[in-house]
Design an enzyme around this catalytic site. Structure first.
Site, PDB file in Angstrom:
ATOM      1  N   HIS A 118      -2.182   8.338 -20.307  1.00  0.00           N
ATOM      2  CA  HIS A 118      -2.453   9.007 -21.588  1.00  0.00           C
ATOM      3  C   HIS A 118      -3.887   9.533 -21.558  1.00  0.00           C
ATOM      4  O   HIS A 118      -4.245  10.262 -20.647  1.00  0.00           O
ATOM      5  CB  HIS A 118      -2.176   7.990 -22.710  1.00  0.00           C
ATOM      6  CG  HIS A 118      -2.106   8.545 -24.091  1.00  0.00           C
ATOM      7  ND1 HIS A 118      -2.067   9.867 -24.397  1.00  0.00           N
ATOM      8  CD2 HIS A 118      -2.067   7.893 -25.286  1.00  0.00           C
ATOM      9  CE1 HIS A 118      -2.000  10.027 -25.717  1.00  0.00           C
ATOM     10  NE2 HIS A 118      -2.000   8.837 -26.287  1.00  0.00           N
TER      11      HIS A 118
ATOM     12  N   HIS B 256       3.827  16.232 -18.295  1.00  0.00           N
ATOM     13  CA  HIS B 256       3.743  15.904 -19.719  1.00  0.00           C
ATOM     14  C   HIS B 256       5.150  15.575 -20.217  1.00  0.00           C
ATOM     15  O   HIS B 256       6.128  16.167 -19.781  1.00  0.00           O
ATOM     16  CB  HIS B 256       3.185  17.100 -20.515  1.00  0.00           C
ATOM     17  CG  HIS B 256       2.645  16.712 -21.848  1.00  0.00           C
ATOM     18  ND1 HIS B 256       3.435  16.567 -22.945  1.00  0.00           N
ATOM     19  CD2 HIS B 256       1.389  16.403 -22.241  1.00  0.00           C
ATOM     20  CE1 HIS B 256       2.709  16.206 -23.981  1.00  0.00           C
ATOM     21  NE2 HIS B 256       1.451  16.091 -23.577  1.00  0.00           N
TER      22      HIS B 256
ATOM     23  N   ASP C  24      -5.778  17.214 -19.824  1.00  0.00           N
ATOM     24  CA  ASP C  24      -6.786  16.395 -19.129  1.00  0.00           C
ATOM     25  C   ASP C  24      -7.236  16.977 -17.802  1.00  0.00           C
ATOM     26  O   ASP C  24      -8.169  16.467 -17.190  1.00  0.00           O
ATOM     27  CB  ASP C  24      -6.210  14.993 -18.888  1.00  0.00           C
ATOM     28  CG  ASP C  24      -6.008  14.260 -20.205  1.00  0.00           C
ATOM     29  OD1 ASP C  24      -4.864  13.899 -20.516  1.00  0.00           O
ATOM     30  OD2 ASP C  24      -7.000  14.115 -20.946  1.00  0.00           O
TER      31      ASP C  24
HETATM   32  C1  SDX Z   1      -1.824  13.021 -22.495  1.00  0.00           C
HETATM   33  O1  SDX Z   1       2.144  12.734 -25.369  1.00  0.00           O
HETATM   34  C2  SDX Z   1       1.120  13.458 -25.531  1.00  0.00           C
HETATM   35  O2  SDX Z   1       1.116  14.409 -26.301  1.00  0.00           O
HETATM   36  C3  SDX Z   1      -0.087  13.022 -24.712  1.00  0.00           C
HETATM   37  C4  SDX Z   1      -1.277  13.966 -24.747  1.00  0.00           C
HETATM   38  C5  SDX Z   1      -1.935  14.009 -26.123  1.00  0.00           C
HETATM   39  O3  SDX Z   1      -2.623  14.997 -26.423  1.00  0.00           O
HETATM   40  O4  SDX Z   1      -1.840  12.990 -26.855  1.00  0.00           O
HETATM   41  O5  SDX Z   1      -0.885  15.287 -24.392  1.00  0.00           O
HETATM   42  C6  SDX Z   1      -2.375  13.501 -23.788  1.00  0.00           C
HETATM   43  O6  SDX Z   1      -1.572  11.862 -22.371  1.00  0.00           O
HETATM   44  C7  SDX Z   1      -1.558  14.018 -21.397  1.00  0.00           C
HETATM   45  C8  SDX Z   1      -0.915  13.351 -20.117  1.00  0.00           C
HETATM   46  C9  SDX Z   1      -2.040  12.790 -19.275  1.00  0.00           C
HETATM   47  N1  SDX Z   1      -1.481  11.972 -18.164  1.00  0.00           N
HETATM   48  C10 SDX Z   1      -1.561  12.391 -16.889  1.00  0.00           C
HETATM   49  O7  SDX Z   1      -2.028  13.478 -16.542  1.00  0.00           O
HETATM   50  C11 SDX Z   1      -1.070  11.360 -15.884  1.00  0.00           C
HETATM   51  C12 SDX Z   1      -0.136  12.031 -14.841  1.00  0.00           C
HETATM   52  N2  SDX Z   1       1.085  12.401 -15.519  1.00  0.00           N
HETATM   53  C13 SDX Z   1       2.228  11.504 -15.427  1.00  0.00           C
HETATM   54  O8  SDX Z   1       1.876  10.145 -15.428  1.00  0.00           O
HETATM   55  C14 SDX Z   1       3.375  11.898 -16.348  1.00  0.00           C
HETATM   56  O9  SDX Z   1       3.561  13.236 -16.159  1.00  0.00           O
HETATM   57  C15 SDX Z   1       3.263  11.632 -17.836  1.00  0.00           C
HETATM   58  C16 SDX Z   1       2.931  10.203 -18.142  1.00  0.00           C
HETATM   59  C17 SDX Z   1       2.242  12.522 -18.475  1.00  0.00           C
HETATM   60  C18 SDX Z   1       4.631  11.955 -18.461  1.00  0.00           C
HETATM   61  O10 SDX Z   1       5.504  10.976 -18.024  1.00  0.00           O
HETATM   62  P1  SDX Z   1       7.087  11.064 -18.340  1.00  0.00           P
HETATM   63  O11 SDX Z   1       7.381  12.059 -19.391  1.00  0.00           O
HETATM   64  O12 SDX Z   1       7.572   9.672 -18.537  1.00  0.00           O
HETATM   65  O13 SDX Z   1       7.659  11.710 -17.031  1.00  0.00           O
HETATM   66  P2  SDX Z   1       8.124  10.865 -15.799  1.00  0.00           P
HETATM   67  O14 SDX Z   1       7.070   9.881 -15.445  1.00  0.00           O
HETATM   68  O15 SDX Z   1       9.495  10.345 -16.093  1.00  0.00           O
HETATM   69  O16 SDX Z   1       8.169  11.966 -14.675  1.00  0.00           O
HETATM   70  C19 SDX Z   1       9.319  12.779 -14.527  1.00  0.00           C
HETATM   71  C20 SDX Z   1       9.370  13.045 -13.023  1.00  0.00           C
HETATM   72  C21 SDX Z   1       9.306  11.762 -12.197  1.00  0.00           C
HETATM   73  O17 SDX Z   1      10.017  12.008 -10.987  1.00  0.00           O
HETATM   74  P3  SDX Z   1      11.587  11.517 -10.914  1.00  0.00           P
HETATM   75  O18 SDX Z   1      11.598  10.040 -11.276  1.00  0.00           O
HETATM   76  O19 SDX Z   1      12.340  12.383 -11.906  1.00  0.00           O
HETATM   77  O20 SDX Z   1      11.969  11.793  -9.462  1.00  0.00           O
HETATM   78  O21 SDX Z   1       8.211  13.803 -12.642  1.00  0.00           O
HETATM   79  C22 SDX Z   1       7.421  13.046 -11.742  1.00  0.00           C
HETATM   80  C23 SDX Z   1       7.849  11.593 -11.841  1.00  0.00           C
HETATM   81  O22 SDX Z   1       7.665  10.923 -10.610  1.00  0.00           O
HETATM   82  N3  SDX Z   1       6.024  13.205 -12.173  1.00  0.00           N
HETATM   83  C24 SDX Z   1       4.989  13.361 -11.362  1.00  0.00           C
HETATM   84  C25 SDX Z   1       3.875  13.515 -12.210  1.00  0.00           C
HETATM   85  N4  SDX Z   1       4.269  13.434 -13.494  1.00  0.00           N
HETATM   86  C26 SDX Z   1       5.598  13.228 -13.463  1.00  0.00           C
HETATM   87  N5  SDX Z   1       4.872  13.362 -10.029  1.00  0.00           N
HETATM   88  C27 SDX Z   1       3.644  13.543  -9.514  1.00  0.00           C
HETATM   89  N6  SDX Z   1       2.507  13.713 -10.257  1.00  0.00           N
HETATM   90  C28 SDX Z   1       2.603  13.693 -11.611  1.00  0.00           C
HETATM   91  N7  SDX Z   1       1.507  13.875 -12.348  1.00  0.00           N
END
Ligand code: SDX
Length: 424
Positions: free
Chosen positions: A264, A305, A363
Site C-alpha cells: 500500500h 493496482h 507510488d
Molecule cells: C497504493 O487501493 C488503492 O487505491 C491503493 C492506493 C491508494 O491511493 O490508496 O492506490 C495506493 O497502495 C498503490 C499500490 C502500491 N503497491 C505497489 O506498488 C506494490 C506492488 N504492487 C502489487 O503488490 C499489487 O499490484 C497490488 C498490491 C498493488 C495489487 O494487488 P492485487 O490487486 O491483489 O493483485 P494481485 O496481487 O492478485 O496480482 C494479480 C497478478 C498476480 O499474478 P497471478 O497470481 O495472477 O499470476 O498480477 C501479479 C501478481 O503476481 N502482480 C505483479 C505485480 N502486481 C501484481 N507481478 C509483478 N509485479 C507487480 N508489481
C-alpha cells in the site's frame, strides 16, 4: 431504492436480492438478506465487495479515471491547491474565495502541537522509523482534546478536521528533525501550507530559510495526488475503526498503520529501494524476470493496482511533475529517474505486464521527486499519510454523518468441529 433485482438459487431455493445503481460505476447486489437464509457471501480481499455507499471519490479502473466530488484529478492538480481539495473533500464543493480564506485561517490557527507532545518523541530511538512515530503521536493527539470529544456534534467534527489537517505536517516534520538530532521548528503561519511543511522540515534556528516556490508547488501537487482514493485498504481501516465509535484521531492512526505496508502506501519507499538496488539500466531485465517468476516473491514495486487496469492517472501527473522538478533542480539526468523511465518502458512492452494489466501507480514516480526535494526515503510514506489524512477524515465524517452500524465481517470457518478437551 432498488431499481433492479438479482435472483440467487441455492439448493433449489430461490432468493431475490435487490440491485442498486449509483451515479457512476457498477451496480451492486444487496446481499444483506442472505444472513436470514443462513448464507454469507465470500470475498477475501474484498475484490468485488462494496462496503458502503459514498459520494466522495469515484475511480474507473478500466479507463484510468479518478474523480474527487466529480472533479478529475488532472484538473485539480493543475488548477487548485491542497487546502482547496481538503475543503472540497470535506464539504462536497470547491470553496469560494471567502470560504477558502476562512478555511486557510482555521487551519493556520491549529498548526502548533501541545508542548507535551514534544516529549513523546524522546521515547523513540533517533533511528526509529518515522511511520512508527506517527502511529504513536497521531493516536496520542486524542489525549489532548478531552473537552472536544463529543463527535455527535458537527462543530467538534470540524475542529477535529482542522486539527488533523493542520498538525499532521508539524508532527511529520518533527519526525525528521528528531531523526537528524536538530531542534523542532515551530510552524511559520505566514507561509502557505506546503511551504510551511518544507520550512519545518529544512529550516534551522540558526539562519533564515527561504522555501523554493517551485518545490513548494510540487509538494502541494504531491499532497493533492495522494489526498483520497475511495475505499482503499487504509481508508477501509479508518471506516471500520470509526464504526465502533472510536475518536477520529485513533481512526486516523489506524489508517497510518494500514498505509505503512509495502503493498500500500509503503510502496513509494520500496520503489526507491528497488531502483537503488537495480542501480543500472543494464540490470532491468534481471529484475523484470524476478517480478515474473512465480517462485520469486519479488514484485515490481510501484506497478499494479487492485482497481486500475489502465494507467493510474496520478502516476501520469506525477511523472510530468517529476520531469519539471528535476529540470528545475538541474538534476534531469538523475540516474534513478533514468532507470524508472526505462523500467516503465520495458515493463509496458512485456507480455506479462500487458496481459496482467500492470501499469505504474501513484507510488512509482513520487519517491523520485521527494528524493530530489531532499526528503529521506524513510519519510516518503509519512508524506503519503499526511496527504491522505483528509481523505481518511472525509470518509469517517461521511460515515458518522449518517446512521451507521459497527462493521463486523463474517467468515468461512474451516477449523475443527467441536471436540472435548481430553482429561489430563
Ligand atoms: C497504493 O487501493 C488503492 O487505491 C491503493 C492506493 C491508494 O491511493 O490508496 O492506490 C495506493 O497502495 C498503490 C499500490 C502500491 N503497491 C505497489 O506498488 C506494490 C506492488 N504492487 C502489487 O503488490 C499489487 O499490484 C497490488 C498490491 C498493488 C495489487 O494487488 P492485487 O490487486 O491483489 O493483485 P494481485 O496481487 O492478485 O496480482 C494479480 C497478478 C498476480 O499474478 P497471478 O497470481 O495472477 O499470476 O498480477 C501479479 C501478481 O503476481 N502482480 C505483479 C505485480 N502486481 C501484481 N507481478 C509483478 N509485479 C507487480 N508489481
Amino acid at each position: 431504492m432498488a431499481d433492479k433485482q438479482a435472483t440467487l438459487s441455492v439448493d433449489g431455493k430461490t432468493i431475490d436480492l435487490p440491485v442498486y445503481s449509483g451515479t457512476l460505476g457498477p451496480d451492486v447486489v444487496d446481499v444483506r438478506g442472505l444472513v436470514k437464509e443462513g448464507l454469507f457471501t465470500y470475498d477475501p480481499g474484498f475484490v468485488s465487495t462494496a462496503a458502503c455507499s459514498s459520494q466522495i471519490t469515484f475511480i474507473d479502473g478500466g479507463k484510468g479515471v479518478l474523480l474527487h466530488r466529480g472533479y478529475p484529478i488532472e484538473q485539480l492538480a493543475e488548477k487548485v491547491d491542497y487546502l482547496d481539495v481538503c475543503y472540497m473533500l470535506m464539504y462536497g464543493e470547491l470553496p469560494s474565495v471567502e470560504q477558502a480564506e476562512d478555511f486557510h485561517k482555521m487551519v493556520r490557527n491549529h498548526t502548533m502541537v501541545h508542548e507535551q507532545l514534544n516529549h513523546f518523541y524522546n521515547g523513540f530511538r533517533r533511528d526509529a522509523h518515522p511511520m512508527a512515530i506517527m502511529c504513536g503521536v497521531v493516536g496520542a493527539l486524542s489525549a489532548f482534546y478531552h473537552d472536544n470529544m463529543d463527535f455527535s456534534k458537527e462543530l467538534y467534527r470540524e475542529i477535529a478536521a482542522y486539527r488533523l489537517i493542520a498538525k499532521l505536517p508539524t508532527l511529520a516534520a518533527m519526525c525528521y528533525k528528531y531523526s537528524m538530532g536538530q531542534p523542532f521548528m515551530y510552524p511559520n503561519n505566514s507561509l502557505d501550507y506546503a511551504s510551511n511543511f518544507l520550512y519545518m522540515m529544512f529550516a534551522t534556528p540558526c539562519e533564515e530559510y527561504v522555501v523554493s516556490p517551485t518545490i513548494a508547488k510540487a509538494m502541494d501537487k504531491i499532497f493533492i495526488l495522494h489526498a483520497d482514493h475511495e475505499q482503499n485498504a487504509s481508508t477501509s481501516t479508518v471506516r471500520l475503526a470509526g464504526s465502533s465509535g472510536a475518536n477520529p484521531f485513533a481512526c486516523i492512526a489506524s489508517g497510518i498503520a494500514a498505509l505503512w505496508g509495502p503493498a500500500h502506501g509503503g510502496a513509494n519507499e520500496a520503489v526507491l529501494n528497488m531502483l537503488t538496488e537495480i542501480g543500472d539500466v543494464e540490470r532491468i531485465p534481471e529484475f523484470i524476470a524476478k517480478a515474473k517468476d512465480k517462485d520469486d516473491p519479488f514484485r515490481l514495486m510501484g506497478f499494479g493496482h487492485r482497481v486500475y487496469k489502465n494507467f493510474d492517472p496520478r502516476a501520469k501527473v506525477m511523472k510530468e511533475t517529476c520531469d519539471q522538478v528535476l529540470s528545475e533542480l538541474g538534476c534531469a539526468d538523475d540516474p534513478l529517474f533514468a532507470i524508472a523511465r526505462r523500467l516503465e518502458q520495458i515493463a509496458l512492452e512485456d507480455p506479462y505486464f500487458v496481459e496482467k494489466k500492470l501499469y505504474p501507480n501513484v507510488d512509482f514516480y513520487s519517491g523520485i521527486i521527494l528524493r530530489a526535494i531532499g526528503i529521506p526515503i524513510s519519510m516518503f510514506t509519512v508524506i503519503f499519510a499526511m496527504s491522505r489524512t483528509i481523505g481518511w477524515f472525509s470518509h469517517w465524517h461521511e460515515m458518522i454523518g449518517e446512521p451507521y452500524r459497527i462493521g463486523r465481517p463474517r467468515q468461512l470457518y474451516t477449523g475443527p468441529v467441536q471436540r472435548d478437551v481430553p482429561d489430563k
